[in-house]
Every structure is written in structure tokens, then in C-alpha cells.
Write an enzyme that holds these catalytic residues in place. Structure first.
Site, PDB file in Angstrom:
ATOM      1  N   HIS A  90      22.801 -67.938  69.618  1.00 60.21           N
ATOM      2  CA  HIS A  90      23.682 -66.493  70.270  1.00 60.21           C
ATOM      3  C   HIS A  90      22.806 -66.248  71.588  1.00 60.21           C
ATOM      4  O   HIS A  90      22.764 -65.219  72.104  1.00 60.21           O
ATOM      5  CB  HIS A  90      23.276 -65.442  69.352  1.00 60.21           C
ATOM      6  CG  HIS A  90      24.366 -64.382  69.589  1.00 60.21           C
ATOM      7  ND1 HIS A  90      25.086 -63.720  68.566  1.00 60.21           N
ATOM      8  CD2 HIS A  90      25.196 -63.981  70.541  1.00 60.21           C
ATOM      9  CE1 HIS A  90      25.996 -62.859  68.891  1.00 60.21           C
ATOM     10  NE2 HIS A  90      26.078 -63.068  70.088  1.00 60.21           N
ATOM     11  N   GLU A 115      23.484 -64.914  60.886  1.00 60.15           N
ATOM     12  CA  GLU A 115      22.179 -65.427  62.114  1.00 60.15           C
ATOM     13  C   GLU A 115      21.056 -64.558  61.809  1.00 60.15           C
ATOM     14  O   GLU A 115      21.044 -63.505  61.082  1.00 60.15           O
ATOM     15  CB  GLU A 115      22.898 -64.781  63.327  1.00 60.15           C
ATOM     16  CG  GLU A 115      24.118 -65.565  63.683  1.00 60.15           C
ATOM     17  CD  GLU A 115      24.849 -64.915  65.175  1.00 60.15           C
ATOM     18  OE1 GLU A 115      24.038 -64.002  65.894  1.00 60.15           O
ATOM     19  OE2 GLU A 115      25.748 -65.333  65.576  1.00 60.15           O
ATOM     20  N   ARG A 120      32.350 -64.934  67.865  1.00 60.80           N
ATOM     21  CA  ARG A 120      31.820 -64.356  66.634  1.00 60.80           C
ATOM     22  C   ARG A 120      31.799 -65.492  65.678  1.00 60.80           C
ATOM     23  O   ARG A 120      32.873 -66.140  65.175  1.00 60.80           O
ATOM     24  CB  ARG A 120      32.574 -62.897  66.235  1.00 60.80           C
ATOM     25  CG  ARG A 120      31.978 -61.904  67.071  1.00 60.80           C
ATOM     26  CD  ARG A 120      30.626 -61.507  66.955  1.00 60.80           C
ATOM     27  NE  ARG A 120      30.060 -60.398  67.608  1.00 60.80           N
ATOM     28  CZ  ARG A 120      29.518 -60.314  68.635  1.00 60.80           C
ATOM     29  NH1 ARG A 120      29.294 -61.634  69.269  1.00 60.80           N
ATOM     30  NH2 ARG A 120      29.154 -59.324  69.383  1.00 60.80           N
TER      31      ARG A 120
HETATM   32  N1  LIG Z   1      27.931 -65.247  72.413  1.00 64.24           N
HETATM   33  C1  LIG Z   1      27.999 -64.180  73.068  1.00 64.24           C
HETATM   34  O1  LIG Z   1      26.589 -63.998  73.338  1.00 64.24           O
HETATM   35  C2  LIG Z   1      28.919 -63.235  73.286  1.00 64.24           C
HETATM   36  C3  LIG Z   1      28.911 -62.278  74.347  1.00 64.24           C
HETATM   37  C4  LIG Z   1      29.853 -61.190  74.759  1.00 64.24           C
HETATM   38  C5  LIG Z   1      31.084 -61.333  73.683  1.00 64.24           C
HETATM   39  N2  LIG Z   1      31.076 -62.206  72.769  1.00 64.24           N
HETATM   40  C6  LIG Z   1      32.209 -61.920  71.938  1.00 64.24           C
HETATM   41  O2  LIG Z   1      33.427 -62.912  72.450  1.00 64.24           O
HETATM   42  C7  LIG Z   1      34.521 -62.411  72.233  1.00 64.24           C
HETATM   43  C8  LIG Z   1      35.507 -61.979  73.260  1.00 64.24           C
HETATM   44  O3  LIG Z   1      34.910 -61.004  74.000  1.00 64.24           O
HETATM   45  P1  LIG Z   1      35.971 -60.227  75.190  1.00 64.24           P
HETATM   46  O4  LIG Z   1      34.623 -59.508  75.801  1.00 64.24           O
HETATM   47  O5  LIG Z   1      36.423 -61.396  75.894  1.00 64.24           O
HETATM   48  O6  LIG Z   1      36.910 -59.252  74.526  1.00 64.24           O
HETATM   49  P2  LIG Z   1      38.359 -58.958  74.779  1.00 64.24           P
HETATM   50  O7  LIG Z   1      38.681 -57.769  73.989  1.00 64.24           O
HETATM   51  O8  LIG Z   1      38.256 -58.771  76.359  1.00 64.24           O
HETATM   52  O9  LIG Z   1      39.219 -60.034  74.609  1.00 64.24           O
HETATM   53  C9  LIG Z   1      39.595 -60.745  73.351  1.00 64.24           C
HETATM   54  C10 LIG Z   1      41.030 -61.090  73.333  1.00 64.24           C
HETATM   55  O10 LIG Z   1      41.083 -61.595  71.970  1.00 64.24           O
HETATM   56  C11 LIG Z   1      42.575 -61.398  71.687  1.00 64.24           C
HETATM   57  N3  LIG Z   1      43.181 -61.419  70.527  1.00 64.24           N
HETATM   58  C12 LIG Z   1      42.941 -60.401  69.567  1.00 64.24           C
HETATM   59  N4  LIG Z   1      43.239 -60.769  68.356  1.00 64.24           N
HETATM   60  C13 LIG Z   1      43.918 -62.073  68.424  1.00 64.24           C
HETATM   61  C14 LIG Z   1      44.414 -62.915  67.554  1.00 64.24           C
HETATM   62  N5  LIG Z   1      44.592 -62.648  66.204  1.00 64.24           N
HETATM   63  N6  LIG Z   1      44.644 -64.181  67.975  1.00 64.24           N
HETATM   64  C15 LIG Z   1      44.447 -64.412  69.410  1.00 64.24           C
HETATM   65  N7  LIG Z   1      44.071 -63.480  70.334  1.00 64.24           N
HETATM   66  C16 LIG Z   1      43.480 -62.322  69.814  1.00 64.24           C
HETATM   67  C17 LIG Z   1      43.104 -60.243  72.561  1.00 64.24           C
HETATM   68  O11 LIG Z   1      44.267 -59.662  73.197  1.00 64.24           O
HETATM   69  C18 LIG Z   1      42.331 -60.008  73.771  1.00 64.24           C
HETATM   70  O12 LIG Z   1      42.964 -60.646  74.768  1.00 64.24           O
HETATM   71  C19 LIG Z   1      34.107 -60.893  71.228  1.00 64.24           C
HETATM   72  O13 LIG Z   1      34.154 -61.585  69.889  1.00 64.24           O
HETATM   73  C20 LIG Z   1      32.765 -60.621  71.669  1.00 64.24           C
HETATM   74  O14 LIG Z   1      32.018 -60.067  70.580  1.00 64.24           O
HETATM   75  C21 LIG Z   1      30.042 -62.918  72.312  1.00 64.24           C
HETATM   76  O1  LIG Z   2      22.897 -58.942  73.164  1.00 62.39           O
HETATM   77  C1  LIG Z   2      22.950 -60.196  72.981  1.00 62.39           C
HETATM   78  O2  LIG Z   2      22.404 -60.967  73.347  1.00 62.39           O
HETATM   79  C2  LIG Z   2      24.277 -60.704  72.394  1.00 62.39           C
HETATM   80  C3  LIG Z   2      25.442 -60.066  73.186  1.00 62.39           C
HETATM   81  C4  LIG Z   2      26.945 -60.198  72.550  1.00 62.39           C
HETATM   82  O3  LIG Z   2      27.152 -60.960  71.481  1.00 62.39           O
HETATM   83  C5  LIG Z   2      27.790 -59.278  72.926  1.00 62.39           C
HETATM   84  O4  LIG Z   2      28.788 -59.080  72.095  1.00 62.39           O
HETATM   85  O5  LIG Z   2      27.904 -58.588  73.887  1.00 62.39           O
END
Ligand SMILES: NC(=O)c1ccc[n+]([C@@H]2O[C@H](COP(=O)([O-])OP(=O)(O)OC[C@H]3O[C@@H](n4cnc5c(N)ncnc54)[C@H](O)[C@@H]3O)[C@@H](O)[C@H]2O)c1
Ligand SMILES: O=C(O)CC[C@@H](O)C(=O)O
Length: 524
Positions: free
Chosen positions: A276, A258, A229
Site C-alpha cells: 500500500h 492488509e 482498493r
Molecule cells: N494505493 C493508494 O495508496 C491510494 C492512494 C490514494 C487513493 N487510493 C484509492 O484510489 C481510488 C481512486 O481514487 P481517486 O482519488 O481517483 O477517486 P475519485 O473519486 O476521484 O475517482 C473515482 C472514479 O471512479 C468512478 N467510478 C465510480 N463507480 C464506478 C464504477 N462502478 N465503475 C467504473 N467507474 C466508477 C467515478 O466516476 C470516479 O470518476 C480510490 O479507491 C482511493 O481510495 C489509493
Molecule cells: O495513508 C496512506 O499511505 C494510504 C493512502 C491512500 O490509501 C488513500 O486513500 O489516500
């Protein structure tokens, strides 16, 4: 007949069960283009483009469920949905692999200058010396946040012969051992990693985690990636480190705002970016669309949904009876989570007195949800708390007894970590409210709300006075104060509440007082 609005682009194959269902009509158009029929929809499906605001939900009085085909629900006003009685669901793991693979692609692109070399060749250049890269093999990758995506990246990095170092304050030793990663403090990771990639939610703690304070601790020539994020890597703070060559490369899939327009980072050759795209694969889009389509059909059919992020699923009568305890339990979970920052393996909960006669499994889920809320990316509630705790390797158990330990009802929660155990007791007194009445065998009595600090100290004359004086010198007004001790001169505790939260530097000053053992800020 139910009407469903699909407001963002979604995999047609994933939506197929919904399109084929007899009792529903699916309309695929932007919410902004459906103004005159918004009031007719029972379900709304979105990705990240549609902003599901209080105003939009207000215009959809028939709405029962909002489904986010993805993980983050930043584009949905959750409080507004809850307020309007609308269930919100997401698809928490359908795009995990795609996002991990995208991060990996960004990492290899960054180290081998693939985007820049591609542009160069297409401009009829053949500049082999300008794009000499760096191998991944033998390097140390620092992963900040070892949740679903972080874990998949760790596995892939290991296959490339990369040493993986992880900073995740909520990672237990058992889980780290299972994935064969080395757990480190943030400072150790910053000092040792050749490449740092962040995979946490964007929270108060993670905003700017890689920023002005932490960047000087990183190795010269470090590579950074943010595919989680925007804002976890501070976009402004990296600029001087790019200018002076300290950062060798930066890869961004996400931005604070964004789409980024004329963003200052995009002028640097060693900054690569994607719009993204983490979850943008056929497979992830099929997974998330299929998952939410199925869940929405189940929900409209009166069945239970497993990925709800806001609402409990109890009858009105049962809910009314347990409501005071459910609220108390959620706060208790939140308090212990903030008091004990170390990794947790097990949570045991004891119910005594009248509360033991109620639907305690729901109260337990509420407590676990309160405990997990400060620690995970997805919104946790009673419906998904058990599943998320299990995923994180945290077990939990309940003990029910009709004994009464001085209170008509009492909930005791003990959190077992790698090193220590932390215990609190709470009770609900009709017409008086929720009270925390014990912490680690100290008797105490406070209302769990607002801005609090919990102090462990030695029972000596002057400690309380010094705390009061420092707060006074900083013009901080103490709203309430509770102290507890077991015997004179031994261990003691204080719980203070304020009208506003205290800043980090003031907490550090307080922690430097002689005889103070530890301080924890608690925000409720
Ligand atoms: N780029 C994209 O399109 C995309 C797609 C999916 C998810 N995401 C993002 O990726 C990130 C991770 O997603 P996920 O499904 O693995 O989440 P998740 O909840 O499975 O994992 C998050 C991890 O972060 C850790 N955490 C929380 N606070 C913390 C801190 N202060 N310091 C260090 N670690 C900490 C938690 O313990 C957990 O293990 C999220 O921000 C999600 O929105 C982005
Ligand atoms: O919809 C998307 O492509 C972004 C998804 C991603 O940021 C998420 O949090 O799952």
C-alpha cells in the site's frame, strides 16, 4: 488551548504550521498508547493505520474534528463520528500524483519483470532470456474509473504512446473529449485492453468488478493492476487465470485484508506487490499533512473547512427549519442518480412554495450530495458536493418561485445527460413526511425509503399481473406499489417497494417481460 493527537506517522514539515501555532499542543503518539489522556484531545489526525472506531470516538468526549491525511476514510467510522457530532475531513487530492506515478511504476515493472530481474541479479544470476519484456508503446490500456488518479494515469499513458480506453459510467462525453480518451463499455474495455488498471472506490458495484464473470472476456495475456482498493480485482477469481497463463501479470498495491499473510497470490512469479505504497512519497505526505494541519487549525479557529466529509455547517435554528427539505432533497438526488445511470452534464432544481423562502443553496448541495453518493469514491456531503460536481464537469442551477403547483412546497429536479433528461418532483407534508409526487411528468406518490424498483412499461393489460406473479414465484413480498400513466395504452410507470433488495437475476427476469421498457433498482 486545544490539544491535538497525531496518531499515525506524518510528515513533520507538513505538520509544521500546527506545531508552531500558539494556541495548540500537539501530541504525537498512537491512540492506543494515549489511553489515559484520550478524553483531553480536541482533534485527531490519522493516516490509515489508526482504526477510528465508535469505541475510540466514545472515549474522546472533547473531540471536535478527525482529519485523515489521505483520500480513503475506510478506517474511520463515519456514522459514529457524525453521531458524536465530530467533523471528519480528508485530503482528497494531495496524493493523486504519487498514486498515479506508483501505478505507472507498477505497470512498467510488470511488463519488464523488473522486480523479478532485480532479485535474480542480486542472487548472482545473469539471466537475460528469462526476463524478456513487453513494450507499453502501441498497447491499449483500459482504465476503470477516470477520477483524479485515473485521469493522471491517462495523461502519462498517452505520453508513452499508449491507446487509452476508459470505462466510467459517470464520465461525460465532454470530459472524455477534454482528456482525449475513448469511452467504452466495460465489455469493450475487457475485450480490447492489453493492460487493465482499476481506479474506482470500493463499492457494491465495484467489488469483484474484475472477477469470475469478467475475466473470461479479457484478452489472453492480459496484465492487471489494482492500486485503488483491495477487492475491486477479485483475489480468488484471478487464481485459475494465473494458473492457465491467461493473465500474463498482476500488480497489487492493495489487498482485501492488509497486511496479507501467507496470501495465495504471492507465490506466483508473475504477481508483483507493494505494501500500500501509492501515497508513500515525501511530496504526497507533505501535501496531505499540510492540508489537514491547515484545515484543523482553521476549524479550531471557528472557520469553515472545505473538505468536510460528514457535517453541514449551519446554525442550529436554520438547520432545524430546512432539515425536512434537506433530507427529502438528498433522497431525491439519490433516486435520480440510481434511475438515470448515464453520464450527467447538468442538474437543474426548482423550488416552489414555502421551501423557496428557505436557505435553498444548502438544500441544493444536499441534493447534489445525494446524487453524487452512488458515483464517487470520497464521501460527499453538503460541504463538498458543489466542488466535487464541478470537478466532474456537472453544472447545477436553482430556480426559485413562489408559485404553488398544487403543493404547499415542491422541489423539482431535472437531470440532463448526454442523451436524455430525467425529472422528479418531491414534497414534504408536515406530520406525513417526504413524498415523491412526480416522475418524468407522471403523477405518482411514494415514500422514498428502503428497497424500491422503478419500472417503465407500456400500459397494457397483464403487465402488472406478470410482474406480481414472477415476484410471487420468487417468494418476494411487495410492500407497496404505485402506478402512473398519462393515457390509456401509452407509456406507464410502476414504483414497487420491498422488505429486502432484489437480486440481479430476478431483475433480469422481470426486464424480459414483454412491454417492460426498463427497470431500475433503487436502494435508499
Ligand atoms: N494505493 C493508494 O495508496 C491510494 C492512494 C490514494 C487513493 N487510493 C484509492 O484510489 C481510488 C481512486 O481514487 P481517486 O482519488 O481517483 O477517486 P475519485 O473519486 O476521484 O475517482 C473515482 C472514479 O471512479 C468512478 N467510478 C465510480 N463507480 C464506478 C464504477 N462502478 N465503475 C467504473 N467507474 C466508477 C467515478 O466516476 C470516479 O470518476 C480510490 O479507491 C482511493 O481510495 C489509493
Ligand atoms: O495513508 C496512506 O499511505 C494510504 C493512502 C491512500 O490509501 C488513500 O486513500 O489516500
Amino acid at each position: 488551548m486545544y490539544r491535538i493527537l497525531v496518531s499515525d506517522s506524518m510528515s513533520a514539515d507538513g505538520l509544521q504550521p500546527m506545531l508552531a501555532a500558539e494556541n495548540v499542543e500537539v501530541v504525537q503518539k498512537k491512540a492506543s498508547e494515549a489511553a489515559d489522556e484520550l478524553h483531553t484531545f480536541h482533534a485527531l489526525l490519522v493516516r490509515s493505520a489508526t482504526k477510528v472506531t465508535d469505541e475510540l470516538i466514545g472515549k474522546m468526549p472533547s473531540l471536535k474534528i478527525i482529519a485523515r491525511a489521505g483520500v480513503g476514510i475506510d478506517n474511520i467510522d463515519l456514522d459514529a463520528a457524525t453521531k458524536h457530532g465530530v467533523v471528519v475531513i480528508n485530503a482528497p487530492d494531495g496524493n493523486t500524483i504519487s498514486t498515479a506515478e506508483h501505478t505507472f511504476a507498477m505497470m512498467t515493472s510488470l511488463l519488464r519483470h523488473i522486480p523479478q530481474a532485480n532479485v535474480s541479479v542480486k542472487s548472482n544470476e545473469w539471466n537475460r532470456t528469462a526476463y524478456v519484456g513487453t513494450e507499453l508503446y502501441g498497447k491499449t490500456l483500459g482504465i476503470v474509473g477516470l477520477g483524479r488518479i485515473g485521469t493522471e494515469i491517462a495523461k502519462r499513458a498517452q505520453a508513452f504512446g499508449v491507446n487509452v480506453l476508459v470505462f466510467d459510467p459517470f464520465l461525460t462525453r465532454d470530459r472524455a473529449a477534454k482528456i482525449s480518451v475513448k469511452s467504452a463499455s466495460l465489455d469493450e474495455l475487457l475485450e480490447q485492453a492489453d493492460i487493465i488498471t482499476v481506479h474506482t472506490p470500493l463499492t457494491k458495484e465495484t467489488r469483484g468488478l474484475i472477477g469470475a464473470k469478467s475475466l473470461p472476456k479479457t484478452k489472453k495475456g492480459v496484465y492487471l493492476l489494482n492500486c485503488a482498493r483491495g477487492g475491486i480485482i477479485d483475489e480468488e477469481a484471478v487464481i485459475p487465470f494465473l494458473e492457465n497463463g491467461h493473465i500474463a501479470g498482476l500488480a497489487l498495491d492493495v489487498f482485501e485484508i492488509e497486511p496479507p499473510v501467507n496470501h495465495p497470490l504471492l507465490k506466483y512469479d508473475n504477481v508483483i506487490a507493494t505494501p500500500h505504497l501509492g501515497a508513500s512519497t515525501k511530496e504526497a505526505q507533505l501535501n496531505v499533512a499540510a492540508q489537514v494541519a491547515q484545515d484543523v487549525l482553521h476549524f479550531l479557529d471557528g472557520k469553515m473547512v472545505t473538505t468536510s466529509v460528514n457535517l453541514p455547517t449551519l446554525t442550529k435554528e436554520v438547520f432545524e427549519k430546512i432539515q425536512p427539505f434537506y433530507k427529502l432533497a438528498k433522497k431525491m438526488g439519490n433516486v435520480v442518480s440510481q434511475c438515470m445511470k448515464e453520464p450527467v452534464n447538468d442538474i437543474s432544481i426548482k423550488y416552489e412554495g414555502s421551501v423557496a423562502e428557505l436557505e435553498t443553496s444548502f438544500i441544493t448541495k444536499s441534493l447534489i450530495a445525494g446524487f453524487l453518493t452512488p458515483r464517487v469514491a470520497s464521501n460527499v456531503n453538503e460541504v463538498n458536493a458543489g466542488m466535487i460536481a464541478k470537478e466532474r464537469g456537472i453544472s447545477f442551477s436553482e430556480k426559485i418561485t413562489s408559485n404553488q403547483s398544487g403543493y404547499a412546497n415542491c422541489i423539482t429536479v431535472a437531470i440532463h445527460g448526454d442523451q436524455t433528461t430525467f425529472e422528479i418532483k418531491g414534497t414534504h407534508i408536515p406530520h406525513y413526511g417526504e413524498r415523491i409526487v412526480g416522475i418524468n411528468s407522471f403523477n405518482i406518490d411514494f415514500y422514498p425509503s428502503g428497497h424500491l424498483i422503478y419500472i417503465q412499461h407500456t400500459d397494457k393489460p397483464g403487465v402488472i399481473g406478470r410482474v406480481g406473479r414472477i415476484l410471487g414465484d420468487h417468494e418476494v413480498n411487495i410492500a407497496t406499489m404505485q402506478v402512473g400513466r398519462k393515457n390509456a395504452g401509452g407509456e406507464a410507470i410502476m414504483m414497487l417497494s420491498f422488505d429486502r433488495s432484489l437480486d440481479e437475476s430476478l431483475l433480469t427476469t422481470l426486464s424480459e417481460i414483454d412491454d417492460i421498457v426498463s427497470i431500475r433498482a433503487i436502494e435508499l
